[in-house]
Write a protein that holds these residues in place. Structure first.
Motif, PDB file in Angstrom:
ATOM      1  N   GLN A 250      11.240 -56.106 -42.997  1.00 19.23           N
ATOM      2  CA  GLN A 250      10.756 -56.010 -44.370  1.00 19.23           C
ATOM      3  C   GLN A 250      10.167 -54.638 -44.711  1.00 19.23           C
ATOM      4  OE1 GLN A 250       8.265 -59.224 -45.770  1.00 19.23           O
ATOM      5  NE2 GLN A 250       9.081 -60.623 -44.231  1.00 19.23           N
ATOM      6  N   ALA A 251       9.992 -53.780 -43.731  1.00 19.12           N
ATOM      7  CA  ALA A 251       9.357 -52.486 -43.975  1.00 19.12           C
ATOM      8  C   ALA A 251      10.128 -51.719 -45.055  1.00 19.12           C
ATOM      9  CB  ALA A 251       9.321 -51.675 -42.683  1.00 19.12           C
ATOM     10  N   PRO A 252       9.382 -51.156 -46.051  1.00 18.81           N
ATOM     11  CA  PRO A 252      10.065 -50.411 -47.112  1.00 18.81           C
ATOM     12  C   PRO A 252      10.587 -49.058 -46.640  1.00 18.81           C
ATOM     13  CG  PRO A 252       7.682 -50.299 -47.415  1.00 18.81           C
ATOM     14  CD  PRO A 252       7.919 -51.248 -46.283  1.00 18.81           C
ATOM     15  N   ALA A 253      10.050 -48.565 -45.526  1.00 17.04           N
ATOM     16  CA  ALA A 253      10.493 -47.272 -45.016  1.00 17.04           C
ATOM     17  C   ALA A 253      11.657 -47.462 -44.055  1.00 17.04           C
ATOM     18  CB  ALA A 253       9.337 -46.568 -44.303  1.00 17.04           C
ATOM     19  N   PRO A 254      12.594 -46.540 -44.039  1.00 20.81           N
ATOM     20  CA  PRO A 254      13.702 -46.627 -43.085  1.00 20.81           C
ATOM     21  C   PRO A 254      13.191 -46.559 -41.642  1.00 20.81           C
ATOM     22  CG  PRO A 254      14.224 -45.076 -44.845  1.00 20.81           C
ATOM     23  CD  PRO A 254      12.772 -45.405 -44.978  1.00 20.81           C
ATOM     24  N   MET A 255      13.627 -47.522 -40.791  1.00 20.48           N
ATOM     25  CA  MET A 255      13.273 -47.557 -39.374  1.00 20.48           C
ATOM     26  C   MET A 255      14.526 -47.838 -38.553  1.00 20.48           C
ATOM     27  SD  MET A 255       9.687 -49.717 -39.274  1.00 20.48           S
ATOM     28  CE  MET A 255       8.227 -49.164 -40.155  1.00 20.48           C
ATOM     29  N   ALA A 256      14.526 -47.244 -37.355  1.00 22.50           N
ATOM     30  CA  ALA A 256      15.683 -47.472 -36.480  1.00 22.50           C
ATOM     31  C   ALA A 256      15.259 -47.268 -35.030  1.00 22.50           C
ATOM     32  CB  ALA A 256      16.825 -46.535 -36.843  1.00 22.50           C
ATOM     33  N   VAL A 257      16.022 -47.897 -34.113  1.00 25.62           N
ATOM     34  CA  VAL A 257      15.858 -47.682 -32.676  1.00 25.62           C
ATOM     35  C   VAL A 257      17.164 -47.095 -32.156  1.00 25.62           C
ATOM     36  CG1 VAL A 257      15.519 -48.769 -30.428  1.00 25.62           C
ATOM     37  CG2 VAL A 257      14.173 -49.540 -32.406  1.00 25.62           C
ATOM     38  N   LEU A 258      17.038 -45.888 -31.560  1.00 22.62           N
ATOM     39  CA  LEU A 258      18.200 -45.206 -30.993  1.00 22.62           C
ATOM     40  C   LEU A 258      18.088 -45.257 -29.473  1.00 22.62           C
ATOM     41  CD1 LEU A 258      18.138 -41.997 -33.248  1.00 22.62           C
ATOM     42  CD2 LEU A 258      19.303 -44.159 -33.700  1.00 22.62           C
ATOM     43  N   LEU A 259      19.147 -45.672 -28.790  1.00 27.19           N
ATOM     44  CA  LEU A 259      19.128 -45.789 -27.338  1.00 27.19           C
ATOM     45  C   LEU A 259      20.073 -44.790 -26.702  1.00 27.19           C
ATOM     46  CD1 LEU A 259      19.046 -49.674 -26.777  1.00 27.19           C
ATOM     47  CD2 LEU A 259      17.129 -48.061 -26.855  1.00 27.19           C
ATOM     48  N   GLY A 260      19.677 -44.341 -25.499  1.00 30.15           N
ATOM     49  CA  GLY A 260      20.536 -43.478 -24.713  1.00 30.15           C
ATOM     50  C   GLY A 260      20.548 -42.037 -25.174  1.00 30.15           C
ATOM     51  N   PRO A 261      21.128 -41.169 -24.372  1.00 38.23           N
ATOM     52  CA  PRO A 261      21.166 -39.739 -24.706  1.00 38.23           C
ATOM     53  C   PRO A 261      22.068 -39.441 -25.899  1.00 38.23           C
ATOM     54  CG  PRO A 261      22.458 -40.178 -22.736  1.00 38.23           C
ATOM     55  CD  PRO A 261      21.737 -41.449 -23.048  1.00 38.23           C
ATOM     56  N   ASP A 262      22.963 -40.369 -26.253  1.00 42.37           N
ATOM     57  CA  ASP A 262      23.809 -40.159 -27.440  1.00 42.37           C
ATOM     58  C   ASP A 262      23.146 -40.681 -28.716  1.00 42.37           C
ATOM     59  OD1 ASP A 262      25.815 -39.021 -25.902  1.00 42.37           O
ATOM     60  OD2 ASP A 262      26.768 -40.962 -25.482  1.00 42.37           O
ATOM     61  N   HIS A 263      21.984 -41.244 -28.543  1.00 46.11           N
ATOM     62  CA  HIS A 263      21.191 -41.719 -29.693  1.00 46.11           C
ATOM     63  C   HIS A 263      21.995 -42.715 -30.522  1.00 46.11           C
ATOM     64  CE1 HIS A 263      18.907 -38.296 -28.356  1.00 46.11           C
ATOM     65  NE2 HIS A 263      19.784 -37.417 -28.842  1.00 46.11           N
TER      66      HIS A 263
END
Length: 778
Positions: free
Chosen positions: A162-175
């Motif tokens: 629900q967060a109004p701000a963009p959020m993301a989780v990037l994994l690994g060295p290739d993001h």
């Protein structure tokens, strides 16, 4: 529980007598009773139920009846589950149940605790399963902790989504994108990103350095915070886009503390950045404008602390750039009054406006007009003050010069009036003497009347000049009281009637039957109406018509003076009340005048809270002047009309006439003697004092401008003698302004007469002395 077990008669029970119990059964039973954990034992095919002290709280109300009963009978509604459980254990299988809820009652409080129950088979000597041993471990805290942790995880996942701000989780060295919340997806145009790397999705950001930043965070574990970073990228539809973002890249570590990914949170600041850029541009433009205008601009905090001065301030004062001690440039004599007014404005939040002298870079102090206004936010709170100093030094010097000229003009007019009145006094008195003594000689009576009219005309011109000076300087004081406007009109008509009759005008008065009251100065309102009637008479050809009408409502009284005279063009109507303005002047100047009468009318009307308006259909069609005043409901008796000389036969008075103008003293004495009084004439104060010492007088008429000892000093000596307590002291002067009358009163005079005094004024003095004598006699 061991004692309770020992006290039970087990003869008729499935286990039988304790002495016959198998060793394995006794061993398991003793171990259970000695344990501190809640435990129970179900023995034999009948599953006889045994339990220890720690298990009592779990049984609650079923204790102690549960002891020795069949285990399956204790589980209400779960007989099949118990049977299945017992079956598994009797087959040699151990069973564990985690997080079982058990309602407990401890210290009168009911609660539900969680337990992990371990069910184990108990074998006899032949290794045959003969019972079930259950060990209970309370896991309430662990269960609650796990549930809370799960709830927190669910809450965080919900907040993340629900967060109004963009959020993301990037994994690994290739993001590669592991998680992308809806706000981030909306920013990315809802393109599929999960499992794909940043470089693959957005190759355009590589050259902009964003992937290098991600690589650094992933490699070093140092978080990155970026503010208002410009990002050029391809939107989902392929359109190039420029946005500004605040971004946070934070490393994610596993349980070995190794970096496995990056948590990304971003905020779109494009609107704020563009607004800030626009504001900076506007501020730069405003700053240029402020430094261009000639005014000295400054600002202060809500409490009055200086925060800014423009370049014009520093150029004017010569103070160093950046200096904020503005009060140091204000003239020391102006600081205290300016600061007092400034404190009032700060406390009340009102506009600040003063004049002060500001030190110029040349060293001189120059006059400035200071004005400041509060700047408020949407809630009405003052956020700062914006002010300015405007150089008005030239205007102030010009104003001082004009004031000096005005003072000199006033002094000149007063001196002129005095010098004109001195010779007019004997002329006027002589004319009145001729009138009194030439009743049977028509040519002599006519000559006397001509002289009197011309003297009155000159006196009126002098009074108009002085009134103009008083009005323009705000020195006119009104003696206001309730008046019947009809009586005012009657007194004015009495003064103007000779001029109207001389020109054979018809005069019509439509005043109504009832009194109409206003609140005003009787003499000044007569002066207004006299000017209007005199104006109508002068500018109407012989044989014309002049009318006066009154209209009144609950709030206002309207007096209209109309004539059938020469009328006015529209451009003349616009300026008819301007000072010294007159219409076209013929060579013969038949109407005369100085062009100040109507200006005085307007000023006196406004002092009474009224208004005056002029109108005319055009040249040759007459004019109308409408005077409007506030109506008054109060009623006062009208003033008594004056008696004529013949009607007021008075006792003979002893009068001392003191004037260094021989002709003026002689003619006034003749008038008084004609009225039947004894008059002694002196031309100096010393001679007057000698006459007073010999015998006091009833009435003292003293010229103010006597040589050596003036009239003010003379009246003081006469009063201090104490020999004339009931006498009337009258000042006689060619000066008649308000300050002159006040000076006479302070010196000890009862009345102030302005030259030339006429017969009526002298008669009123005599009557006043008679009233005083009557009071003293009673």
């Amino acid at each position: 529980m061991a004692q309770r077990i020992a006290n039970i008669d087990w003869t008729a029970t499935p286990p039988g007598l304790p002495r016959d119990w198998p060793a394995s059964f006794k061993t398991a039973l003793n171990m259970m009773l000695a344990a501190r954990f809640p435990m129970f034992l179900a023995w034999g095919n009948e599953q006889t139920f045994f339990y220890n002290d720690a298990f009592i709280d779990i049984l609650a109300a079923r204790h102690p009846d549960a002891l020795g009963r069949r285990f399956g009978d204790l589980a209400d509604g779960t007989r099949e589950a118990i049977s299945d459980l017992v079956g598994k254990v009797f087959s040699g299988e151990s069973v564990i149940h985690e997080g079982l809820p058990f309602p407990l009652k401890r210290e009168e409080l009911e609660d539900t605790d969680r337990f992990t129950a371990s069910y184990s088979p108990v074998c006899d000597e032949a290794n045959t399963v003969c019972g079930v041993l259950c060990i209970c471990m309370e896991t309430t805290h662990q269960v609650d902790t796990n549930q809370a942790l799960q709830a927190e995880i669910n809450w965080m996942r919900n907040m993340f989504e629900q967060a109004p701000a963009p959020m993301a989780v990037l994994l690994g060295p290739d993001h590669c994108y592991e998680i992308s919340n809806p706000a981030n997806q909306a920013f990315l145009g809802n393109r599929p990103v999960i499992g794909r790397g940043v470089k693959e999705l957005f190759p355009e950001v590589i050259e902009q350095g964003f992937t290098d930043i991600l690589d650094t965070v992933y490699r070093t574990g140092v978080p990155f915070n970026g503010r208002d970073m410009p990002i050029n990228y391809q939107s989902a539809d392929g359109t190039p886009a420029l946005v500004y973002m605040n971004v946070i890249y934070h490393p994610i570590r596993d349980h070995h503390h190794d970096i496995i990914g990056i948590f990304v949170i971003a905020a779109d600041t494009t609107h704020a950045v563009t607004a800030t850029q626009a504001l900076k541009t506007s501020e730069a433009r405003l700053q240029s404008l402020i430094n261009t205008i000639p005014q000295l601009i400054w600002s202060v905090s809500p409490k009055g602390k200086p925060t800014y001065f423009n370049q014009q301030w520093y150029a004017f004062t010569g103070m160093p750039d950046g200096a904020l001690n503005g009060w140091d440039a204000v003239h020391p004599e102006d600081r205290e009054p300016n600061l007092a007014q400034w404190k009032i404005s700060v406390v009340q939040g009102t506009t600040y406006e003063v004049k002060n002298r500001l030190r110029h870079h040349s060293g001189e102090y120059r006059w400035t007009l200071v004005r400041a206004v509060p700047v408020r936010d949407e809630a009405g709170r003052i956020t700062e003050w914006i002010g300015s100093n405007t150089d008005i030094h030239a205007q102030e010097l010009a104003s001082e010069a004009l004031n000096e000229i005005d003072v000199r003009k006033t002094e000149f007019l007063a001196m002129l009036a005095h010098e004109l009145r001195n010779p007019l006094a004997p002329i006027s008195a002589s004319a009145e003497l001729l009138s009194l003594r030439a009743r049977g000689d028509p040519p002599l009576v006519n000559a006397s009347a001509i002289i009197s009219r011309q003297v009155e005309h000159i006196v009126r011109l002098v009074e108009d000049l002085l009134d103009t000076s008083r009005v323009t300087r705000g020195l006119v004081r009104l003696d206001r009281r309730p008046l019947d406007i009809k009586q005012v009109i009657a007194d004015a008509v009495e003064q103007v009637r000779p001029a109207i009759e001389r020109r054979k005008h018809g005069l019509t008065l439509d005043l109504g039957a009832d009194p109409v009251y206003v609140f005003g100065d009787h003499n000044r309102l007569i002066q207004v109406v006299v000017n209007l009637l005199d104006n109508a008479a002068k500018y109407t050809p012989d044989g014309g018509r002049v009318s006066v009408t009154i209209d009144a409502d609950a709030d206002e009284v309207s007096l209209c003076v109309a004539d059938s005279g020469i009328g006015m063009a529209p451009e003349l109507v616009q300026h008819v009340f301007d000072l010294f303005f007159q219409g076209e002047r013929p060579l013969d100047r038949a109407q005369g005048g100085l062009g100040i009468g109507l200006s005085i009318v307007k000023s006196l009307t406004e002092l009474h809270g009224g208004r005056i308006a002029a109108s005319s259909p055009g040249p040759g069609q007459g004019s109308q002047f409408r005077l409007t005043l506030p109506r008054r409901s109060s009623i006062e008796a009208p003033e008594a009309t004056r008696q004529s000389v013949n009607e007021a036969q008075s006792p003979r008075l002893r009068i001392l006439m003191v004037d260094d103008n021989v002709d003026a003293a002689f003619t006034m004495a003749l008038l008084l003697e004609t009225m039947g009084h004894q008059v002694v004439i002196e031309h100096s104060a010393a001679a007057a004092l000698e006459q007073h010492r010999q015998r006091p007088f009833d009435l003292y008429i003293l010229d103010i401008g006597l040589p050596r000892m003036n009239g003010y000093e003379l009246v003081g000596h006469l009063r201090s003698s104490g020999t004339a307590p009931d006498s009337l002291f009258v000042a006689l002067s060619g000066y008649g302004q308000e300050q002159d009358r006040e000076a006479s009163a302070r010196a000890g005079f009862d009345t102030h007469l302005v030259k030339p005094a006429n017969l009526w004024q002298l008669q009123e003095l005599v009557m006043e002395r008679q009233k005083r004598a009557a009071v003293a006699g009673s």
